[in-house]
Design a protein around this motif. Sequence first.
Motif, PDB file in Angstrom:
ATOM      1  N   ARG A   9     -76.095 -98.851 -21.810  1.00  0.00           N
ATOM      2  CA  ARG A   9     -74.666 -99.118 -21.984  1.00  0.00           C
ATOM      3  C   ARG A   9     -74.040 -98.113 -22.954  1.00  0.00           C
ATOM      4  O   ARG A   9     -72.915 -97.635 -22.732  1.00  0.00           O
ATOM      5  CB  ARG A   9     -74.464-100.547 -22.492  1.00  0.00           C
ATOM      6  N   ARG A  28     -73.824 -94.654 -21.249  1.00  0.00           N
ATOM      7  CA  ARG A  28     -72.882 -94.635 -20.123  1.00  0.00           C
ATOM      8  C   ARG A  28     -71.444 -94.665 -20.587  1.00  0.00           C
ATOM      9  O   ARG A  28     -70.553 -94.124 -19.901  1.00  0.00           O
ATOM     10  CB  ARG A  28     -73.140 -95.859 -19.234  1.00  0.00           C
ATOM     11  N   ASN A  29     -71.178 -95.275 -21.743  1.00  0.00           N
ATOM     12  CA  ASN A  29     -69.791 -95.533 -22.145  1.00  0.00           C
ATOM     13  C   ASN A  29     -69.331 -94.776 -23.377  1.00  0.00           C
ATOM     14  O   ASN A  29     -68.157 -94.840 -23.736  1.00  0.00           O
ATOM     15  CB  ASN A  29     -69.610 -97.036 -22.392  1.00  0.00           C
ATOM     16  N   GLU A  35     -66.582-102.518 -22.739  1.00  0.00           N
ATOM     17  CA  GLU A  35     -67.872-101.875 -22.948  1.00  0.00           C
ATOM     18  C   GLU A  35     -67.717-100.601 -23.774  1.00  0.00           C
ATOM     19  O   GLU A  35     -68.712-100.023 -24.213  1.00  0.00           O
ATOM     20  CB  GLU A  35     -68.535-101.571 -21.601  1.00  0.00           C
ATOM     21  N   ALA A  36     -66.493-100.194 -23.987  1.00  0.00           N
ATOM     22  CA  ALA A  36     -66.160 -99.133 -24.933  1.00  0.00           C
ATOM     23  C   ALA A  36     -64.759 -99.420 -25.448  1.00  0.00           C
ATOM     24  O   ALA A  36     -63.898 -99.892 -24.701  1.00  0.00           O
ATOM     25  CB  ALA A  36     -66.220 -97.758 -24.280  1.00  0.00           C
ATOM     26  N   THR A  59     -65.723 -92.170 -28.336  1.00  0.00           N
ATOM     27  CA  THR A  59     -65.074 -93.163 -27.480  1.00  0.00           C
ATOM     28  C   THR A  59     -63.655 -92.693 -27.164  1.00  0.00           C
ATOM     29  O   THR A  59     -62.668 -93.209 -27.688  1.00  0.00           O
ATOM     30  CB  THR A  59     -65.043 -94.550 -28.157  1.00  0.00           C
ATOM     31  N   ARG A 111     -63.365 -98.934 -21.766  1.00  0.00           N
ATOM     32  CA  ARG A 111     -63.880 -99.443 -20.493  1.00  0.00           C
ATOM     33  C   ARG A 111     -63.604-100.936 -20.463  1.00  0.00           C
ATOM     34  O   ARG A 111     -64.286-101.722 -21.130  1.00  0.00           O
ATOM     35  CB  ARG A 111     -65.369 -99.162 -20.357  1.00  0.00           C
ATOM     36  N   THR A 130     -61.278 -97.626 -16.577  1.00  0.00           N
ATOM     37  CA  THR A 130     -61.381 -96.615 -17.619  1.00  0.00           C
ATOM     38  C   THR A 130     -59.965 -96.283 -18.075  1.00  0.00           C
ATOM     39  O   THR A 130     -59.146 -95.805 -17.286  1.00  0.00           O
ATOM     40  CB  THR A 130     -62.093 -95.356 -17.109  1.00  0.00           C
TER      41      THR A 130
END
Length: 915
Positions: free
Chosen positions: A564, A567-568, A843-844, A870, A874, A900
């Motif tokens: 995670r 990915r973010n 998630e971000a 960041t 997300r 996004t």
Amino acid sequence: MRQSLIRLLPVTLATLSIAASAHDAGVGTVRKTASASQKTANSRFRVGAFHLIFDPASQTARGLSPVTTPDFDFLPIGRAKERAGNGYNHLGDIHLRLRQGGGAWQDYSSSRERRPVRALPARGAVLAAADIGGSMGTGMPLRIVREWVNDKGTPTLRFTLTNTSNAPVEVGGLGLPMVFDNIISDRTLEQAHAQASFADPYIGRDAGYVQVTRLNGAGPALLVLPERATPLEAYVPIPTLRETKGQAVISEASPRTQTSEGFYDWTIASVAYAQTDWAKAGAPWNEATSFTLAPGQSRKIGLRLVIAPSIRAIEPTLTAQGRPVVVGVPGYVVPTDLEAALFVRSPSAITGMASYPAGALDVTKAPGKPGWTRLSVRGRQWGRARLTLTYADGTVQTVQYFVTKPLEQTMADLGRFSTTRQWFEGKGDPFGRSPAILTYDREADRIVTADARVWISGMSDEGGAGSWVAAVMKQLDNPNAAEIARIEELVDKTIVGRLQVASGPQAGGVKKSLFYYDSAAFPDLYKPETDWKSWTSWKKDQADDLGRAYNYPHVAAGHWALYRIARNHAGLTRVHDWSWYLDHAYQTIVAMMRDAPHYAQFGLMEGDVFVDILTDLKREGWNDKAAEVERLMKGRADHWRTLQYPFGSEMAWDSTGQAEVYAWMRYFGYGPQADVTREVILGYDPSIPHWGYNGNARRYWDFLYGGKYPRLERQIHHYGSTLNAIPLFDSFRRNPADMHLLRVAYGGLLGGITNIDQNGASSAAFHSWPDRMEWDPYSGDYGMGFFGHAYAAATYVVNDPTLGWLSYGGNLSQNGGQVHVEPHDGARARVFVAPAGLWLTLEAGKFKAVDYDPATGAVRLTLDPATDDTPAARLFVETTTPGGRAYRPERGTFERGGYTVPLSGAASELLLSTR
């Protein structure tokens, strides 16, 4: 870690060692007794909502069965024969610690050596009465008369203590045994859930009570309530004969085991214990008191036995009984940056409020709803705090709080401590543990490199994996580049290839421990004063075993969290890309089902993460791997679906597997089984106005496997608290009208934070017995609890039908009908707007604020500014309630199931509109 019980208690999912414990044949007679006050020759009564059975010789209670459920009994009546005789306590016994003239304390017990009690005339509402002095032992300076009374349909136990000596008598210990059927021994899981109960105390002085709930979570529940002069000052475990080597007067003959927690005293006076047994302990929950009886003087005490139709009806029942009821929001753990509230409903007005320590809490009256007094509560001083409320009728109530740092600071403290003070680089370590994050001993202020329970020093099992699991899960919502660099090094060099098989036919398998016992190979390593001969000191072949499924979620969670993050967040992971971590999470699941099928038949702690791994496999389009995981997990879920109570484990009873069982029941659409799981959780996870017991999922044996001071003892906020909160939160999001779910869940979520000290060191749990009253020095298995916190941390916005607009986890204000909430939970990444059934997850990025218009349903988000790692948020948007409107953001690119949303250098707003 519970491997030892396998030898003692052979357990499969469906059966334990079975010995029927049904009611004796005579119980059926009392079920048919019709009159509300009729007395029978053999001491059987119908009193209001209860059938009540006395032992004819001692007049102690043997049976207490609700009229509505005649096949169930709150008392261990099925064990009446085995628990007869000396040393076995029953409801109706009494314990005393007395002294005269400042001399030594003397103990007296009505159960130690049974002697005939002298029956007294039972007139009017009195069901049975006796002078029980003959059973109290020699030298007793008090006359004790016990009465069982039918008080307008309520069974009531009363004692009159009279000083019959010529000198004052100080009563420094006074306890009434709370003996309920919490004995799981020799029962199947089905029998245990149907027949056994758990008791939880609200140690709140005059407003205190004990609630007794069935293991299956069904009603009715029993409430033990105090009469005048009977405060619940302390809840004291009755030591067993085995624990005291038969030397103590106040003791219990039934052994304390994993299948029997033991019994406690409702303790009215405790200063004698505080001066002796507890002299080296942390502060008791309430100030210890005593009272003195002058010659000829008497004191009356009493307890009322009241039925609540369900667990959720406990507070309305308390109100109906004229008891003070308090509701803390978000609970009784208060970060210093959070505006908490305490709602009080009492038949008598509040005349005084006091905080102990002085200044630890700021408490002021605030506008509230009719019938309730609202108090604003702000935490000022880290640590335990006690709020004392005094009422006009003389009632004194205490509410136990815990004050923490702001949760973002607590997260930072934990991450820093675990990746620095717990960081182990032992050059030439023969067990391959370098680098590692190992168990820490806060008392000795050092890493635990060698413990005879080898897993504690071996990076696996709960007691050894806990520290590194906490470190990696902290990164999920609060990533730190330096900490992640160390965690990636740990995963790349130590976990994969050493703890976890890297390649070959057993790739993905997870060992039970890296550390092991081999005195021939390492003769100078093992301290001779430690016992290395027990089953806990695994040899290398035992440590290398791959068959313990409980170890697999720890490793899978580590891989998934790093996936995670990679990915973010741009550039935070540097050793492997996101696909490597997700693939290794997948491999771990497959390996568990291949190499550890026996324990995989049970629900596993942190097993919720398997659902998220499956979800992410689908989002990434890894369809073949997703299908394989789904097939493997459906096999487990289909098996659980066939069971009445699918919560077995290697233990006879456990609170570990319910969360994962619930998750898969929901995933595969097995709603009735998910509902059963939820209700069972509520049977052992209470809502009580006390930071230690609120949301504290029952556990009393894991100090044996992960603590420095091992003993069977009720643990305060062991990892079960946060793990069991996860399904309760999910259930609440599906049904926001059930506020009980949210209150219990938030109690568990924040309760787990109390295990982190001011410097970031973690503890397995708090020792609740009053002879210790402190956190265990070992970090132990705390990481499993922190997984639950990191996984579930969120802010909830609700319009409580009784208390009004509230926020659990955030600060709420209203302006012109608009509701404005600023999250202060430990993640600031998840918000639930209950009236809209709207579940928002990041998630971000971070939520800075959420605005909700109840009239239109409009939702506006304020997001934190962009950072180097960041640049975009997300956002995932879900409507969780039937018939709820679907929302979508006004901007953002939809990909992998979420949006996004680019962030800017300043806080940005994002409007959500309904579709």
